[in-house]
Design an enzyme around this catalytic site. Structure first.
Site, PDB file in Angstrom:
ATOM      1  N   ARG A 197      77.494  18.189  52.069  1.00 17.85           N
ATOM      2  CA  ARG A 197      76.768  17.797  53.280  1.00 17.85           C
ATOM      3  C   ARG A 197      75.265  17.974  53.153  1.00 17.85           C
ATOM      4  O   ARG A 197      74.790  18.728  52.314  1.00 17.85           O
ATOM      5  CB  ARG A 197      77.240  18.676  54.438  1.00 17.85           C
TER       6      ARG A 197
ATOM      7  N   ASP B 280      55.472  35.879  60.722  1.00 17.31           N
ATOM      8  CA  ASP B 280      54.776  34.610  60.430  1.00 17.31           C
ATOM      9  C   ASP B 280      53.856  34.741  59.213  1.00 17.31           C
ATOM     10  O   ASP B 280      53.544  33.748  58.568  1.00 17.31           O
ATOM     11  CB  ASP B 280      53.946  34.169  61.640  1.00 17.31           C
TER      12      ASP B 280
ATOM     13  N   ARG C 232      52.902  60.836  61.629  1.00 19.71           N
ATOM     14  CA  ARG C 232      52.935  61.992  60.715  1.00 19.71           C
ATOM     15  C   ARG C 232      51.587  62.225  60.031  1.00 19.71           C
ATOM     16  O   ARG C 232      51.202  63.364  59.772  1.00 19.71           O
ATOM     17  CB  ARG C 232      54.075  61.836  59.710  1.00 19.71           C
TER      18      ARG C 232
HETATM   19  O1  F6P Z   1      55.333  35.521  66.037  1.00 13.14           O
HETATM   20  C1  F6P Z   1      56.633  35.859  65.696  1.00 13.14           C
HETATM   21  C2  F6P Z   1      57.613  34.874  66.247  1.00 13.14           C
HETATM   22  O2  F6P Z   1      58.906  35.302  65.901  1.00 13.14           O
HETATM   23  C3  F6P Z   1      57.383  33.412  65.815  1.00 13.14           C
HETATM   24  O3  F6P Z   1      57.842  33.165  64.517  1.00 13.14           O
HETATM   25  C4  F6P Z   1      58.109  32.673  66.898  1.00 13.14           C
HETATM   26  O4  F6P Z   1      57.578  31.392  67.083  1.00 13.14           O
HETATM   27  C5  F6P Z   1      57.861  33.525  68.112  1.00 13.14           C
HETATM   28  O5  F6P Z   1      57.533  34.824  67.653  1.00 13.14           O
HETATM   29  C6  F6P Z   1      59.015  33.620  69.076  1.00 13.14           C
HETATM   30  O6  F6P Z   1      58.558  34.283  70.199  1.00 13.14           O
HETATM   31  P1  F6P Z   1      59.520  34.881  71.296  1.00 13.14           P
HETATM   32  O7  F6P Z   1      60.249  36.043  70.692  1.00 13.14           O
HETATM   33  O8  F6P Z   1      58.618  35.283  72.392  1.00 13.14           O
HETATM   34  O9  F6P Z   1      60.484  33.794  71.669  1.00 13.14           O
END
Ligand code: F6P
Length: 317
Positions: free
Chosen positions: A161, A126, A23
């Protein structure tokens, strides 16, 4: 600049950023094309026309309407040259990429080696982009994990637990630390710290002897598997454990207001700086200010103040 393209990875808030890029461009009378399936789609020339109207109704949706891939082909010079050819063949003068470390590294290659004017918008659960306080998607991921954790706590407390909950984050402890602190957890293990498993097990044993029966321990995927930590605890303390691996639910879901706002602001700013001639940079937002960071800096490992998180988690336990 008459025509730009946008390419994405997926996480909550990416659609809000796409909407803002499209946009804003249309406000500048610039054409935008969407690149389907990330760098693979760029190599294969999978482009779609996007317009003001075609991004209606996506601001609240998780994932990416452009789909994505973990492209292996883009690592090769052949793949990169094919990708650049797609851009030239389609008269694309600038590129906006939305994603995490891998996506930004690809953008840096396009900007430096092939001189493609390129701006990146940080979007990764991340939250490991250097110089970026908060990437798009990280807030939603923490909230999704926290919601799951609250439910685990209900049963953990009722059955007295020990639960080990594994969260995502690749080599970064951002999700784990934020979930542990906001979820009131007893312990957290992240890649950025020296882990003292013996000390932790002794603490659990001591606590148990004094009547503390329920523990929630957050483990970042980059340091260990929940299953392995659970086995060690059981072996060293004799106490029963349960695990929960939260996995990909953290990357999906309805974006929080924070992620939508980041998408709106960073998307708009990215188009503005690209149009001004800035390249090889990542946009960021902090203290109500928008700014750019060189991609060579953004792709370096991000430092996180683990000690201050950890101290507070332990004080508040
Ligand atoms: O980088 C994002 C992420 O979700 C990480 O936290 C994780 O390690 C990775 O991607 C998982 O990757 P994929 O979706 O390829 O299994």
């Amino acid at each position: 600049m008459k025509k730009i393209a946008v390419l994405t990875r997926d996480c909550a808030g990416v659609n809000a950023a796409i909407r803002s890029v499209v946009r804003t461009s249309s406000d500048f009378n610039m054409d935008v094309v969407g690149i389907m399936r990330g760098y693979d789609g760029l190599i294969d020339g999978e482009l779609i026309q996007v317009s003001h109207r075609s991004v209606s109704g996506i601001i609240n949706r998780g994932g990416t309407i452009l789909k994505t891939s973990r492209s292996q082909r883009f690592y090769s010079e052949n793949g990169q040259k094919q990708a650049v050819k797609t851009l030239h063949d389609n008269d694309i003068e600038g590129l906006i990429v939305i994603g995490g470390n891998g996506t930004l590294t690809g953008a840096h290659v396009l900007a430096t080696k092939y001189k493609i004017p390129t701006i990146a918008i940080p979007a990764t659960i991340d939250n490991d982009i250097a110089g970026v306080d908060l990437a798009i998607g990280a807030d939603t991921a923490v909230n999704v994990a926290l919601d799951a954790l609250d439910k685990i706590r209900d049963t953990a407390t009722s059955l007295e637990r020990i639960f080990i909950v594994e969260v995502m984050g690749r080599n970064c402890g951002f999700i784990a630390l934020n979930v542990a602190l906001s979820g009131g957890c007893e312990e957290v293990l992240v890649p950025e710290m020296n882990v003292n498993l013996d000390g932790m097990c002794n603490e659990i044993k001591d606590g148990n002897e004094k009547g503390k029966v329920s523990w929630i321990i957050i483990v970042a995927e980059g340091i260990a598997k929940a299953h392995d930590i659970a086995s060690i605890i059981t072996k060293k303390t004799g106490l029963e454990t349960r695990i929960a691996v939260l996995g990909h639910i953290q990357r999906g879901g309805r974006p929080t207001a924070t992620d939508r706002l980041l998408g709106a602001r960073l998307g708009n700013y990215a188009v503005n700086v690209l149009k001004e001639g800035i390249t090889d940079s990542c946009v960021s937002f902090k203290d109500d200010k928008l700014f750019t960071i060189p991609l060579s800096v953004a792709i370096q490992p991000k430092e996180i103040d683990v000690d201050s998180y950890y101290r507070l988690i332990k004080i508040l336990t």
